[in-house]
Design a protein around this motif. Structure first.
Motif, PDB file in Angstrom:
ATOM      1  N   ILE A   1       9.814   4.336   9.599  1.00 44.72           N
ATOM      2  CA  ILE A   1       8.794   3.593   8.859  1.00 44.72           C
ATOM      3  C   ILE A   1       7.624   3.245   9.764  1.00 44.72           C
ATOM      4  O   ILE A   1       6.457   3.371   9.366  1.00 44.72           O
ATOM      5  CB  ILE A   1       9.399   2.326   8.223  1.00 44.72           C
ATOM      6  N   SER A   2       7.904   2.840  10.988  1.00 43.34           N
ATOM      7  CA  SER A   2       6.830   2.501  11.927  1.00 43.34           C
ATOM      8  C   SER A   2       5.934   3.695  12.205  1.00 43.34           C
ATOM      9  O   SER A   2       4.710   3.563  12.265  1.00 43.34           O
ATOM     10  CB  SER A   2       7.416   1.970  13.236  1.00 43.34           C
ATOM     11  N   SER A   3       6.527   4.868  12.378  1.00 45.96           N
ATOM     12  CA  SER A   3       5.723   6.054  12.653  1.00 45.96           C
ATOM     13  C   SER A   3       4.898   6.466  11.440  1.00 45.96           C
ATOM     14  O   SER A   3       3.784   6.965  11.580  1.00 45.96           O
ATOM     15  CB  SER A   3       6.602   7.212  13.126  1.00 45.96           C
ATOM     16  N   GLU A   4       5.423   6.230  10.235  1.00 49.63           N
ATOM     17  CA  GLU A   4       4.684   6.565   9.018  1.00 49.63           C
ATOM     18  C   GLU A   4       3.522   5.611   8.762  1.00 49.63           C
ATOM     19  O   GLU A   4       2.534   5.987   8.144  1.00 49.63           O
ATOM     20  CB  GLU A   4       5.616   6.534   7.802  1.00 49.63           C
ATOM     21  N   THR A   5       3.633   4.379   9.225  1.00 51.86           N
ATOM     22  CA  THR A   5       2.644   3.354   8.874  1.00 51.86           C
ATOM     23  C   THR A   5       1.778   2.878  10.037  1.00 51.86           C
ATOM     24  O   THR A   5       0.936   2.013   9.845  1.00 51.86           O
ATOM     25  CB  THR A   5       3.350   2.127   8.267  1.00 51.86           C
ATOM     26  N   GLU A   6       1.949   3.444  11.221  1.00 46.62           N
ATOM     27  CA  GLU A   6       1.298   2.885  12.407  1.00 46.62           C
ATOM     28  C   GLU A   6      -0.229   2.859  12.359  1.00 46.62           C
ATOM     29  O   GLU A   6      -0.844   1.965  12.920  1.00 46.62           O
ATOM     30  CB  GLU A   6       1.777   3.592  13.667  1.00 46.62           C
ATOM     31  N   ASN A   7      -0.877   3.793  11.692  1.00 44.99           N
ATOM     32  CA  ASN A   7      -2.344   3.827  11.676  1.00 44.99           C
ATOM     33  C   ASN A   7      -2.925   3.436  10.324  1.00 44.99           C
ATOM     34  O   ASN A   7      -4.098   3.691  10.059  1.00 44.99           O
ATOM     35  CB  ASN A   7      -2.834   5.215  12.074  1.00 44.99           C
ATOM     36  N   MET A   8      -2.128   2.806   9.475  1.00 39.74           N
ATOM     37  CA  MET A   8      -2.593   2.425   8.142  1.00 39.74           C
ATOM     38  C   MET A   8      -3.362   1.112   8.176  1.00 39.74           C
ATOM     39  O   MET A   8      -3.051   0.231   8.969  1.00 39.74           O
ATOM     40  CB  MET A   8      -1.405   2.260   7.187  1.00 39.74           C
ATOM     41  N   THR A   9      -4.332   1.033   7.284  1.00 41.71           N
ATOM     42  CA  THR A   9      -5.019  -0.233   7.086  1.00 41.71           C
ATOM     43  C   THR A   9      -4.099  -1.135   6.266  1.00 41.71           C
ATOM     44  O   THR A   9      -3.081  -0.682   5.727  1.00 41.71           O
ATOM     45  CB  THR A   9      -6.340  -0.042   6.313  1.00 41.71           C
ATOM     46  N   PHE A  10      -4.465  -2.389   6.135  1.00 39.56           N
ATOM     47  CA  PHE A  10      -3.657  -3.320   5.363  1.00 39.56           C
ATOM     48  C   PHE A  10      -3.524  -2.864   3.913  1.00 39.56           C
ATOM     49  O   PHE A  10      -2.438  -2.903   3.342  1.00 39.56           O
ATOM     50  CB  PHE A  10      -4.269  -4.729   5.430  1.00 39.56           C
ATOM     51  N   GLU A  11      -4.615  -2.383   3.333  1.00 38.18           N
ATOM     52  CA  GLU A  11      -4.593  -1.926   1.952  1.00 38.18           C
ATOM     53  C   GLU A  11      -3.695  -0.698   1.801  1.00 38.18           C
ATOM     54  O   GLU A  11      -2.937  -0.575   0.828  1.00 38.18           O
ATOM     55  CB  GLU A  11      -6.011  -1.598   1.466  1.00 38.18           C
ATOM     56  N   GLU A  12      -3.757   0.229   2.754  1.00 36.12           N
ATOM     57  CA  GLU A  12      -2.891   1.409   2.722  1.00 36.12           C
ATOM     58  C   GLU A  12      -1.427   1.012   2.859  1.00 36.12           C
ATOM     59  O   GLU A  12      -0.559   1.585   2.193  1.00 36.12           O
ATOM     60  CB  GLU A  12      -3.271   2.382   3.843  1.00 36.12           C
ATOM     61  N   LEU A  13      -1.169   0.033   3.701  1.00 31.90           N
ATOM     62  CA  LEU A  13       0.199  -0.446   3.892  1.00 31.90           C
ATOM     63  C   LEU A  13       0.743  -1.071   2.603  1.00 31.90           C
ATOM     64  O   LEU A  13       1.882  -0.822   2.222  1.00 31.90           O
ATOM     65  CB  LEU A  13       0.253  -1.454   5.037  1.00 31.90           C
ATOM     66  N   LEU A  14      -0.072  -1.854   1.921  1.00 34.61           N
ATOM     67  CA  LEU A  14       0.345  -2.438   0.651  1.00 34.61           C
ATOM     68  C   LEU A  14       0.670  -1.348  -0.369  1.00 34.61           C
ATOM     69  O   LEU A  14       1.673  -1.425  -1.086  1.00 34.61           O
ATOM     70  CB  LEU A  14      -0.736  -3.359   0.087  1.00 34.61           C
ATOM     71  N   LYS A  15      -0.180  -0.322  -0.433  1.00 37.68           N
ATOM     72  CA  LYS A  15       0.055   0.789  -1.357  1.00 37.68           C
ATOM     73  C   LYS A  15       1.347   1.519  -0.992  1.00 37.68           C
ATOM     74  O   LYS A  15       2.138   1.880  -1.869  1.00 37.68           O
ATOM     75  CB  LYS A  15      -1.130   1.748  -1.330  1.00 37.68           C
ATOM     76  N   TYR A  16       1.589   1.738   0.290  1.00 37.62           N
ATOM     77  CA  TYR A  16       2.807   2.385   0.774  1.00 37.62           C
ATOM     78  C   TYR A  16       4.037   1.588   0.335  1.00 37.62           C
ATOM     79  O   TYR A  16       5.001   2.156  -0.182  1.00 37.62           O
ATOM     80  CB  TYR A  16       2.751   2.490   2.298  1.00 37.62           C
ATOM     81  N   ILE A  17       3.981   0.286   0.524  1.00 30.92           N
ATOM     82  CA  ILE A  17       5.108  -0.569   0.151  1.00 30.92           C
ATOM     83  C   ILE A  17       5.342  -0.521  -1.357  1.00 30.92           C
ATOM     84  O   ILE A  17       6.479  -0.398  -1.811  1.00 30.92           O
ATOM     85  CB  ILE A  17       4.886  -2.014   0.636  1.00 30.92           C
ATOM     86  N   GLU A  18       4.276  -0.607  -2.140  1.00 36.37           N
ATOM     87  CA  GLU A  18       4.407  -0.559  -3.598  1.00 36.37           C
ATOM     88  C   GLU A  18       5.049   0.752  -4.046  1.00 36.37           C
ATOM     89  O   GLU A  18       5.921   0.766  -4.915  1.00 36.37           O
ATOM     90  CB  GLU A  18       3.038  -0.720  -4.261  1.00 36.37           C
ATOM     91  N   GLN A  19       4.626   1.866  -3.445  1.00 38.98           N
ATOM     92  CA  GLN A  19       5.189   3.168  -3.797  1.00 38.98           C
ATOM     93  C   GLN A  19       6.670   3.241  -3.437  1.00 38.98           C
ATOM     94  O   GLN A  19       7.480   3.765  -4.197  1.00 38.98           O
ATOM     95  CB  GLN A  19       4.423   4.292  -3.096  1.00 38.98           C
ATOM     96  N   ARG A  20       7.035   2.722  -2.273  1.00 40.14           N
ATOM     97  CA  ARG A  20       8.434   2.749  -1.846  1.00 40.14           C
ATOM     98  C   ARG A  20       9.308   1.876  -2.751  1.00 40.14           C
ATOM     99  O   ARG A  20      10.425   2.256  -3.077  1.00 40.14           O
ATOM    100  CB  ARG A  20       8.564   2.278  -0.394  1.00 40.14           C
ATOM    101  N   VAL A  21       8.793   0.736  -3.165  1.00 34.23           N
ATOM    102  CA  VAL A  21       9.549  -0.152  -4.049  1.00 34.23           C
ATOM    103  C   VAL A  21       9.767   0.540  -5.397  1.00 34.23           C
ATOM    104  O   VAL A  21      10.873   0.513  -5.943  1.00 34.23           O
ATOM    105  CB  VAL A  21       8.840  -1.513  -4.218  1.00 34.23           C
TER     106      VAL A  21
END
Length: 53
Positions: A22-42
């Protein structure tokens, strides 16, 4: 006399591997991208956020 069992599942190892992935997938994401990533995973896993029924 002490007997030992062989581990069939190493939960700590699995958790660490997941965290690294997860860290490697999200390391260069902005906060908004991270929120979208989390929403998709949920949505993908079907889990509900804490506090929601």
């Amino acid at each position: 006399m002490k007997t030992t069992k062989e581990k069939t599942l190493d939960a700590v190892k699995i958790q660490r591997e997941i965290r690294v992935k997860i860290s490697s997938e999200t390391e260069n994401m902005t906060f908004e991208e991270l929120l979208k990533y989390i929403e998709q995973r949920v949505k993908k896993t079907g889990t509900k956020p804490i506090g929601q029924k």
